[in-house]
Design a protein around this motif. Structure first.
Motif, PDB file in Angstrom:
ATOM      1  N   ARG A  69      39.652  44.442 -40.787  1.00 40.85           N
ATOM      2  CA  ARG A  69      41.084  44.617 -40.578  1.00 40.85           C
ATOM      3  C   ARG A  69      41.552  45.944 -41.163  1.00 40.85           C
ATOM      4  N   ILE A  70      42.305  46.672 -40.352  1.00 41.25           N
ATOM      5  CA  ILE A  70      42.887  47.933 -40.787  1.00 41.25           C
ATOM      6  C   ILE A  70      44.386  47.888 -40.501  1.00 41.25           C
ATOM      7  N   ALA A  71      45.127  48.777 -41.161  1.00 42.58           N
ATOM      8  CA  ALA A  71      46.556  48.929 -40.873  1.00 42.58           C
ATOM      9  C   ALA A  71      46.821  50.394 -40.571  1.00 42.58           C
ATOM     10  N   VAL A  72      47.497  50.651 -39.459  1.00 40.41           N
ATOM     11  CA  VAL A  72      47.727  52.025 -39.005  1.00 40.41           C
ATOM     12  C   VAL A  72      49.220  52.290 -38.934  1.00 40.41           C
ATOM     13  N   GLN A  73      49.647  53.315 -39.630  1.00 35.60           N
ATOM     14  CA  GLN A  73      51.054  53.727 -39.578  1.00 35.60           C
ATOM     15  C   GLN A  73      51.211  54.865 -38.587  1.00 35.60           C
ATOM     16  N   ARG A  74      52.155  54.726 -37.681  1.00 38.51           N
ATOM     17  CA  ARG A  74      52.422  55.805 -36.717  1.00 38.51           C
ATOM     18  C   ARG A  74      53.077  56.977 -37.450  1.00 38.51           C
ATOM     19  N   GLU A  75      52.478  58.151 -37.321  1.00 45.27           N
ATOM     20  CA  GLU A  75      52.980  59.368 -37.964  1.00 45.27           C
ATOM     21  C   GLU A  75      53.449  60.334 -36.882  1.00 45.27           C
ATOM     22  N   PRO A  76      54.742  60.409 -36.626  1.00 47.31           N
ATOM     23  CA  PRO A  76      55.239  61.284 -35.551  1.00 47.31           C
ATOM     24  C   PRO A  76      54.880  62.755 -35.754  1.00 47.31           C
ATOM     25  N   THR A  77      54.755  63.184 -37.007  1.00 43.20           N
ATOM     26  CA  THR A  77      54.449  64.585 -37.293  1.00 43.20           C
ATOM     27  C   THR A  77      52.986  64.779 -37.648  1.00 43.20           C
ATOM     28  N   GLY A  78      52.144  63.762 -37.401  1.00 40.94           N
ATOM     29  CA  GLY A  78      50.728  63.861 -37.732  1.00 40.94           C
ATOM     30  C   GLY A  78      49.954  64.655 -36.688  1.00 40.94           C
ATOM     31  N   ARG A  79      48.613  64.521 -36.764  1.00 36.77           N
ATOM     32  CA  ARG A  79      47.741  65.302 -35.883  1.00 36.77           C
ATOM     33  C   ARG A  79      47.364  64.559 -34.609  1.00 36.77           C
ATOM     34  N   GLY A  80      47.940  63.400 -34.383  1.00 40.28           N
ATOM     35  CA  GLY A  80      47.725  62.688 -33.123  1.00 40.28           C
ATOM     36  C   GLY A  80      46.864  61.448 -33.228  1.00 40.28           C
ATOM     37  N   GLY A  81      46.146  61.272 -34.328  1.00 38.62           N
ATOM     38  CA  GLY A  81      45.280  60.106 -34.456  1.00 38.62           C
ATOM     39  C   GLY A  81      46.047  58.802 -34.503  1.00 38.62           C
ATOM     40  N   SER A  82      47.117  58.763 -35.290  1.00 38.76           N
ATOM     41  CA  SER A  82      47.873  57.514 -35.410  1.00 38.76           C
ATOM     42  C   SER A  82      48.553  57.154 -34.095  1.00 38.76           C
ATOM     43  N   ARG A  83      48.998  58.169 -33.359  1.00 40.00           N
ATOM     44  CA  ARG A  83      49.617  57.901 -32.062  1.00 40.00           C
ATOM     45  C   ARG A  83      48.609  57.279 -31.106  1.00 40.00           C
ATOM     46  N   LEU A  84      47.395  57.847 -31.071  1.00 38.16           N
ATOM     47  CA  LEU A  84      46.367  57.290 -30.199  1.00 38.16           C
ATOM     48  C   LEU A  84      46.008  55.867 -30.622  1.00 38.16           C
ATOM     49  N   ALA A  85      45.916  55.639 -31.923  1.00 40.47           N
ATOM     50  CA  ALA A  85      45.585  54.295 -32.395  1.00 40.47           C
ATOM     51  C   ALA A  85      46.638  53.290 -31.954  1.00 40.47           C
ATOM     52  N   HIS A  86      47.913  53.657 -32.075  1.00 41.98           N
ATOM     53  CA  HIS A  86      48.983  52.749 -31.672  1.00 41.98           C
ATOM     54  C   HIS A  86      48.982  52.518 -30.162  1.00 41.98           C
ATOM     55  N   GLU A  87      48.666  53.556 -29.411  1.00 43.44           N
ATOM     56  CA  GLU A  87      48.713  53.422 -27.956  1.00 43.44           C
ATOM     57  C   GLU A  87      47.483  52.728 -27.381  1.00 43.44           C
ATOM     58  N   ARG A  88      46.315  53.002 -27.940  1.00 39.66           N
ATOM     59  CA  ARG A  88      45.068  52.549 -27.311  1.00 39.66           C
ATOM     60  C   ARG A  88      44.462  51.288 -27.933  1.00 39.66           C
ATOM     61  N   LEU A  89      44.745  51.035 -29.195  1.00 36.70           N
ATOM     62  CA  LEU A  89      44.113  49.884 -29.841  1.00 36.70           C
ATOM     63  C   LEU A  89      44.938  48.625 -29.597  1.00 36.70           C
ATOM     64  N   THR A  90      44.984  48.231 -28.347  1.00 43.32           N
ATOM     65  CA  THR A  90      45.636  46.988 -27.958  1.00 43.32           C
ATOM     66  C   THR A  90      44.579  45.886 -27.879  1.00 43.32           C
TER      67      THR A  90
END
Length: 316
Positions: A69-90
């Motif tokens: 189990r992991i927890a991912v915080q969406r970072e709008p100003t990050g390098r794109g990893g958190s956005r991809l995790a939120h979008e793709r890890l369904t």
């Protein structure tokens, strides 16, 4: 069973909202079965896209071998990893995973102070459970922008009561680190969170006995050295010698010479490329090794670090 998934494909079996902009994701083997053992503080590497690998701390129960189990915080100003995790890890999606590895292990002690900021609660959560199960004297101080952004806060408070102190910044202001860290009699201090928090904790603990403070960073310190010159790196196991030009990472030069090295973050935070040093003196630029480990000089992160001597011999 290997203790490293080594790029195995796992499936997203669960996805839950842990806080505003934070999702908790459960990863399982597609056909079921046990996953590698891990200990509090461990993380895994997720390949979110070709060439895009991110590290996430494990926040579940080490005794549960069926899911990581992991927890991912969406970072709008990050390098794109958190956005991809939120979008793709369904739920039902598949992702390649390496690890678990632990660069932030919980050392046995009778007393602990845990300091977490924001999503930095993820490695701290299983540490708290382990300390409590061991009968240790412990306290968790957990800060965040607001209660809505603080993952697992309500559950931790409900389970452990007053041993968990919640400090939403919009209600309480900044953490009182001077009061918490006024003297080095707190036992071991474990801290994870944003760089501003970690840096402040390190400053308050400056001069404490070695080994009292343990931290884990999500972002690199940006350590740089002096003017760079070319260095020679002998690869003891491969029988090759590589010239590393100024401005070129040792890792890159080694890969271009045809020697494959396991790596991930390439910024000195994850520890994947840690390499034994057989001769020569490293110039450490990572954000991971302790001062004692740096002084020993027998290992280095070759993605960012260089050399104080004209030549290094590495166990590669």
């Amino acid at each position: 069973m290997t203790d490293d998934l080594a790029g195995a494909e796992l499936v997203v079996a669960s996805r839950d909202q842990a806080a505003a902009e934070v999702v908790e994701i459960g990863l399982c083997r597609p056909g079921g079965g046990d996953l590698p053992e891990w200990t509090p503080g461990a993380h895994v590497d997720l390949e979110l896209d070709i060439g895009l690998v991110r590290q996430y701390s494990l926040c579940g129960d080490p005794a549960d071998r069926t899911a990581l189990r992991i927890a991912v915080q969406r970072e709008p100003t990050g390098r794109g990893g958190s956005r991809l995790a939120h979008e793709r890890l369904t739920v039902g999606a598949r992702v390649r995973v390496r690890g678990p590895r632990n660069n932030f292990p919980l050392v046995a002690a009778r007393r602990y102070l845990f300091v977490a900021g924001g999503v930095g609660i993820t490695p701290i959560r299983p540490m708290v459970a382990a300390a409590d199960a061991a009968g240790a004297d412990w306290k968790l101080v957990y800060g965040g922008r607001s209660r809505a952004t603080m993952a697992f806060a309500a559950a931790l408070r409900e389970k452990y009561g007053d041993r968990v102190s919640l400090h939403p910044q919009d209600e309480c202001g900044l953490l009182d680190l001077a009061g918490l860290l006024g003297r080095p009699d707190t036992g071991l201090v474990y801290c994870c969170g944003p760089e501003s928090l970690i840096g402040a904790v390190e400053e308050h603990c400056r001069g404490w006995p070695p080994g009292c403070l343990h931290v884990e960073r999500f972002t690199p310190l940006g350590v740089t050295g002096g003017e760079e010159t070319a260095i020679e790196v002998e690869l003891a196991l491969s029988g090759r010698t590589v010239t590393v030009p100024p401005g070129t990472p040792i890792l890159q030069a080694v890969e271009e010479a045809g020697v494959q090295v396991l790596s991930s973050c390439r910024e000195g935070t994850c520890g994947t490329c840690e390499t034994p040093v057989l001769a020569g003196t490293p110039e450490h630029r990572d954000s991971l090794l302790t001062e004692q480990e740096r002084a020993a000089g027998d290992t280095m992160m070759i993605c960012v670090s260089r050399a104080r001597t004209p030549r290094l011999v590495l166990e590669l």
